[in-house]
Write a protein that holds these residues in place. Structure first.
Motif, PDB file in Angstrom:
ATOM      1  N   LEU A  28       0.804  -1.285  -0.125  1.00  0.00           N
ATOM      2  CA  LEU A  28       0.045  -0.010   0.008  1.00  0.00           C
ATOM      3  C   LEU A  28       0.949   1.350   0.000  1.00  0.00           C
ATOM      4  N   LEU A  29       0.808   1.937  -0.961  1.00  0.00           N
ATOM      5  CA  LEU A  29       1.638   3.105  -1.182  1.00  0.00           C
ATOM      6  C   LEU A  29       0.741   4.726  -0.830  1.00  0.00           C
ATOM      7  N   GLU A  30       1.598   5.410  -0.225  1.00  0.00           N
ATOM      8  CA  GLU A  30       1.023   6.716   0.265  1.00  0.00           C
ATOM      9  C   GLU A  30       1.887   7.725   0.148  1.00  0.00           C
ATOM     10  N   GLN A  31       1.611   8.910  -0.503  1.00  0.00           N
ATOM     11  CA  GLN A  31       2.562   9.917  -0.668  1.00  0.00           C
ATOM     12  C   GLN A  31       2.667  10.907   0.480  1.00  0.00           C
ATOM     13  N   SER A  32       1.784  10.778   1.509  1.00  0.00           N
ATOM     14  CA  SER A  32       1.907  11.636   2.612  1.00  0.00           C
ATOM     15  C   SER A  32       2.663  10.836   3.718  1.00  0.00           C
ATOM     16  N   ASP A  33       2.369  11.277   5.045  1.00  0.00           N
ATOM     17  CA  ASP A  33       3.069  10.670   6.043  1.00  0.00           C
ATOM     18  C   ASP A  33       1.920   9.990   7.077  1.00  0.00           C
ATOM     19  N   ALA A  34       0.536   9.922   6.624  1.00  0.00           N
ATOM     20  CA  ALA A  34      -0.457   9.313   7.433  1.00  0.00           C
ATOM     21  C   ALA A  34      -1.490   8.854   6.552  1.00  0.00           C
ATOM     22  N   VAL A  35      -2.251   7.916   7.255  1.00  0.00           N
ATOM     23  CA  VAL A  35      -3.377   7.482   6.636  1.00  0.00           C
ATOM     24  C   VAL A  35      -4.435   8.665   6.455  1.00  0.00           C
ATOM     25  N   GLY A  36      -5.311   8.572   5.436  1.00  0.00           N
ATOM     26  CA  GLY A  36      -6.559   9.427   5.401  1.00  0.00           C
ATOM     27  C   GLY A  36      -6.283  10.863   5.286  1.00  0.00           C
ATOM     28  N   ALA A  37      -5.016  11.329   4.445  1.00  0.00           N
ATOM     29  CA  ALA A  37      -4.333  12.666   4.255  1.00  0.00           C
ATOM     30  C   ALA A  37      -5.357  13.845   3.964  1.00  0.00           C
ATOM     31  N   SER A  38      -6.086  13.396   3.052  1.00  0.00           N
ATOM     32  CA  SER A  38      -7.062  14.539   2.629  1.00  0.00           C
ATOM     33  C   SER A  38      -8.154  14.851   3.743  1.00  0.00           C
ATOM     34  N   TRP A  39      -8.371  13.688   4.612  1.00  0.00           N
ATOM     35  CA  TRP A  39      -9.488  14.240   5.692  1.00  0.00           C
ATOM     36  C   TRP A  39      -8.649  14.955   6.832  1.00  0.00           C
ATOM     37  N   ARG A  40      -7.444  14.607   6.832  1.00  0.00           N
ATOM     38  CA  ARG A  40      -6.732  15.627   7.898  1.00  0.00           C
ATOM     39  C   ARG A  40      -6.608  16.932   7.375  1.00  0.00           C
ATOM     40  N   ARG A  41      -6.667  17.206   6.302  1.00  0.00           N
ATOM     41  CA  ARG A  41      -6.594  18.681   5.518  1.00  0.00           C
ATOM     42  C   ARG A  41      -7.632  19.451   5.541  1.00  0.00           C
ATOM     43  N   HIS A  42      -8.841  18.952   5.628  1.00  0.00           N
ATOM     44  CA  HIS A  42     -10.293  19.233   5.356  1.00  0.00           C
ATOM     45  C   HIS A  42     -10.516  20.310   6.398  1.00  0.00           C
ATOM     46  N   TYR A  43     -11.431  21.373   6.255  1.00  0.00           N
ATOM     47  CA  TYR A  43     -11.663  22.267   7.035  1.00  0.00           C
ATOM     48  C   TYR A  43     -12.168  21.911   8.541  1.00  0.00           C
ATOM     49  N   GLN A  44     -12.097  22.569   9.579  1.00  0.00           N
ATOM     50  CA  GLN A  44     -12.254  21.762  10.856  1.00  0.00           C
ATOM     51  C   GLN A  44     -13.845  21.720  11.093  1.00  0.00           C
ATOM     52  N   ARG A  45     -14.720  22.598  10.711  1.00  0.00           N
ATOM     53  CA  ARG A  45     -16.110  22.227  10.598  1.00  0.00           C
ATOM     54  C   ARG A  45     -16.823  21.144  10.044  1.00  0.00           C
ATOM     55  N   LEU A  46     -15.898  20.456   9.099  1.00  0.00           N
ATOM     56  CA  LEU A  46     -16.768  19.421   8.242  1.00  0.00           C
ATOM     57  C   LEU A  46     -17.096  18.119   9.168  1.00  0.00           C
ATOM     58  N   HIS A  47     -18.422  17.764   8.594  1.00  0.00           N
ATOM     59  CA  HIS A  47     -19.114  16.716   9.112  1.00  0.00           C
ATOM     60  C   HIS A  47     -19.281  15.568   7.895  1.00  0.00           C
ATOM     61  N   GLY A  54      -9.296  26.520   6.689  1.00  0.00           N
ATOM     62  CA  GLY A  54      -9.283  25.715   7.962  1.00  0.00           C
ATOM     63  C   GLY A  54     -10.579  26.366   8.756  1.00  0.00           C
ATOM     64  N   SER A  55     -10.725  27.514   9.189  1.00  0.00           N
ATOM     65  CA  SER A  55     -11.619  27.934   9.933  1.00  0.00           C
ATOM     66  C   SER A  55     -11.935  29.375   9.634  1.00  0.00           C
ATOM     67  N   GLY A  56     -13.217  29.729   9.978  1.00  0.00           N
ATOM     68  CA  GLY A  56     -13.890  31.033   9.932  1.00  0.00           C
ATOM     69  C   GLY A  56     -13.172  32.199  10.789  1.00  0.00           C
TER      70      GLY A  56
END
Length: 375
Positions: free
Chosen positions: A32-51, A156-158
């Motif tokens: 399993l190859l991943e370019q970032s340093d953690a699983v779910g990288a895009s979820w870690r970058r999303h704006y804070q309020r996201l549900h 990230g946040s308003g």
């Protein structure tokens, strides 16, 4: 040094993790190859309020349900924690920092070149995600605009925009939630609705909208589901044109399939618009030093602009002959099933009205079953 494996999976987001888990359960070797340093990288970058806009019952991956204490609509942080626990549960150990620069078929094998080394395999699973790269449109004059113009992927946040006049370009789910987040942080918020949008309450009649979507589109033909959905929205939401929101002529299910645009699952943005707390304008035509000129001729001043303008798959950046496998929007034409090229699979590139995570959970076992027969 070239490393060999039966299967190479590109991407350690929900899709790649789900396929990895299904292969682990079947005893099929993979890397399993991943370019970032953690699983779910895009979820870690999303704006804070996201549900999540889908309920937890239909948002789990194969083999691990959401815990009972999780809310019906988990937050971004809870999704990140879930993906981390998922990787631990199935002993998934991605090769982090392995950005893929080229993947191609060579005889009977696949060759995957990364910045961390080269791999060969019998099969290649591309799970790089529906939202791999930001879609960033441009307009005349924007280089002269004095304020920041940022894509939602870096928002990230308003809190950073308190007291400012902010334009959100895009009226999809990200745009709607970011607009609400900005208003909650005391920003003067305007949304640019560049085209029509279907608006669906998140919990119409006190039931999750996903339940209705599954009932309408799970078994019925799309055209029938669209007619019923449009009739339902006419009664529950009504005509929103007086607030600058226009319903598309194409039905919500068909639009999701053909254009990749799902309805705005409303969590409160519509009420703020109807109360006059968030303004709605048409699409931008050009920028000035201090504001934006819109397609209806209006010119309004802004301090900042957030582009909630979506993403693209960007498969051509690394997959050789990607155009053979993709549609006019650049997304695969095969989903969770064998492609015409032996050993090549795509997963996680649909965003259906019935829920993307639910779709991934259905595709991953199918891919794993097919991979058992690849030799």
């Amino acid at each position: 040094m070239i490393e060999e494996s039966h299967v190479i999976i590109i991407g350690a987001g929900p899709s790649g993790l789900a396929v990895g888990a299904c292969l682990r359960e079947r005893g099929i070797p993979f890397v399993l190859l991943e370019q970032s340093d953690a699983v779910g990288a895009s979820w870690r970058r999303h704006y804070q309020r996201l549900h999540l806009h889908t309920v937890k019952q239909f948002s789990s991956l194969p083999g691990l349900a959401w815990p009972r204490y999780a809310p019906p609509y988990p937050s971004r942080a809870q999704m990140v924690d879930y993906l981390q626990r998922y990787a631990e549960r199935f002993r998934l150990e991605p090769r982090f920092g392995a950005e893929v620069v080229r993947a191609y078929r060579d005889g009977s094998r696949w060759v995957t070149q990364t910045r961390a080394g080269e791999f060969t395999s019998r099969a290649l699973v591309v799970a790089t995600g529906y939202s791999r790269l930001p879609n960033v449109p441009t307009w005349p004059g924007q280089e002269r605009f004095r304020g920041p113009i940022l894509h939602s992927s870096t928002y990230g946040s308003g809190a950073a925009f308190r007291g400012q006049r902010v334009l959100v370009v895009g009226s999809g789910n990200s745009g709607g939630e970011i607009a609400m987040d900005l208003w909650e942080h005391a920003a003067e918020t305007t949304v640019s609705a560049r085209s029509g949008i279907h608006v669906i309450p998140r919990d119409p009649l006190r039931l999750p909208a996903q339940f209705s979507a599954l009932a309408l589109y799970g078994a019925l033909p799309p055209a029938v589901g669209d007619r019923l959905a449009t009739a339902f929205l006419s009664r529950t939401v009504g005509d929103l044109s007086r607030w600058g929101i226009h319903r598309p002529e194409i039905g919500p299910g068909t639009r999701a399939v053909k254009e990749g645009r799902i309805p705005l699952i409303d969590m409160g943005t519509l009420a703020l618009i109807q109360q006059g707390k968030i303004a709605v304008v048409p699409g931008p035509r050009a920028f000035t030093e201090t504001g934006v000129i819109f397609t209806d001729g209006r010119e309004l001043p802004f301090d900042a602009v957030v582009l909630a303008t979506g993403y693209r798959a960007g498969l051509g950046d690394f997959l050789e002959d990607a155009a053979r496998f993709t549609d006019e929007r650049g997304y695969p034409r095969w989903h969770g099933a064998p492609t015409p090229t032996p050993g090549l699979f795509f997963i996680g590139f649909r965003n259906p009205i019935t829920g993307q995570l639910r779709d991934i959970a259905a595709e991953a076992p199918r891919v794993a079953r097919h991979l058992r027969g690849v030799n």
